[in-house]
Design a protein around this motif. Sequence first.
Motif, PDB file in Angstrom:
ATOM      1  N   ALA A   1       5.472   1.185   0.953  1.00 22.91           N
ATOM      2  CA  ALA A   1       4.514   1.036   1.804  1.00 22.91           C
ATOM      3  C   ALA A   1       3.265   1.920   1.944  1.00 22.91           C
ATOM      4  N   ARG A   2       3.618   3.188   1.732  1.00 23.37           N
ATOM      5  CA  ARG A   2       2.359   4.157   1.896  1.00 23.37           C
ATOM      6  C   ARG A   2       1.075   3.729   1.005  1.00 23.37           C
ATOM      7  N   GLY A   3       1.466   3.056  -0.229  1.00 25.62           N
ATOM      8  CA  GLY A   3       0.692   2.671  -1.087  1.00 25.62           C
ATOM      9  C   GLY A   3      -0.306   3.511  -1.572  1.00 25.62           C
ATOM     10  N   SER A   4      -1.804   3.453  -1.321  1.00 24.99           N
ATOM     11  CA  SER A   4      -2.849   4.458  -2.033  1.00 24.99           C
ATOM     12  C   SER A   4      -2.892   5.411  -0.872  1.00 24.99           C
ATOM     13  N   CYS A   5      -2.113   5.396   0.179  1.00 22.72           N
ATOM     14  CA  CYS A   5      -2.544   6.548   1.132  1.00 22.72           C
ATOM     15  C   CYS A   5      -2.390   7.975   0.966  1.00 22.72           C
ATOM     16  N   ALA A   6      -3.073   8.719   1.062  1.00 18.01           N
ATOM     17  CA  ALA A   6      -2.988  10.127   0.749  1.00 18.01           C
ATOM     18  C   ALA A   6      -1.887  10.692   1.747  1.00 18.01           C
ATOM     19  N   PRO A   7      -1.151  11.737   1.058  1.00 15.98           N
ATOM     20  CA  PRO A   7       0.038  12.196   1.906  1.00 15.98           C
ATOM     21  C   PRO A   7       0.036  12.642   3.311  1.00 15.98           C
ATOM     22  N   ASP A   8      -1.280  13.267   3.564  1.00 19.80           N
ATOM     23  CA  ASP A   8      -1.608  13.429   5.057  1.00 19.80           C
ATOM     24  C   ASP A   8      -2.508  12.536   5.908  1.00 19.80           C
ATOM     25  N   GLU A   9      -2.611  11.442   5.145  1.00 22.16           N
ATOM     26  CA  GLU A   9      -3.403  10.336   5.866  1.00 22.16           C
ATOM     27  C   GLU A   9      -2.612   9.223   6.758  1.00 22.16           C
ATOM     28  N   ALA A  10      -3.231   9.175   7.938  1.00 23.16           N
ATOM     29  CA  ALA A  10      -2.461   8.265   8.827  1.00 23.16           C
ATOM     30  C   ALA A  10      -2.423   6.809   8.256  1.00 23.16           C
TER      31      ALA A  10
END
Length: 150
Positions: free
Chosen positions: A120-129
């Motif tokens: 679900a996080r996909g390409s989101c950075a570790p600290d990205e909303a």
Amino acid sequence: MISANQVADFFLAFAKEHGDYISQLKLQKMVYYADAWFLVNNGKALINEDFEAWVHGPVVRSLYHRFKEYRSNPILEDVNFPELDGTHTEHLIDIYDVFGKFSGYQLEQMTHDEQPWIEARGSCAPDEACENIIDKETTLKFYTKVAEEV
């Protein structure tokens, strides 16, 4: 189905009855695992709300807003046990017995190592909303596989 608030109320009341307290971080993960394992064991979701893949793991947005004032402190809201049928009550006690011994941080780390949250996080950075929904079908497949490996 029952609501995320009913599950949260059960866990908070159960914890208080047993001399324990729960932070929002821990509560969110407990509700997540309750839903995931109910899905595996019963073929249907426990709650109708979706989990979002937030930085600190799966979150039901409505629960976050209900308890956000507590931040990382124990939730001290005075709640009563919700009216639940025996199947739901038994399941939630089982979930508490398995996952209640872990800290919120430990539960967060567990979800971070599991496919539903990672996907679900996909390409989101570790600290990205991130507000991406954790797919319940992915959850079902992943935890069914976990159950088969035990």
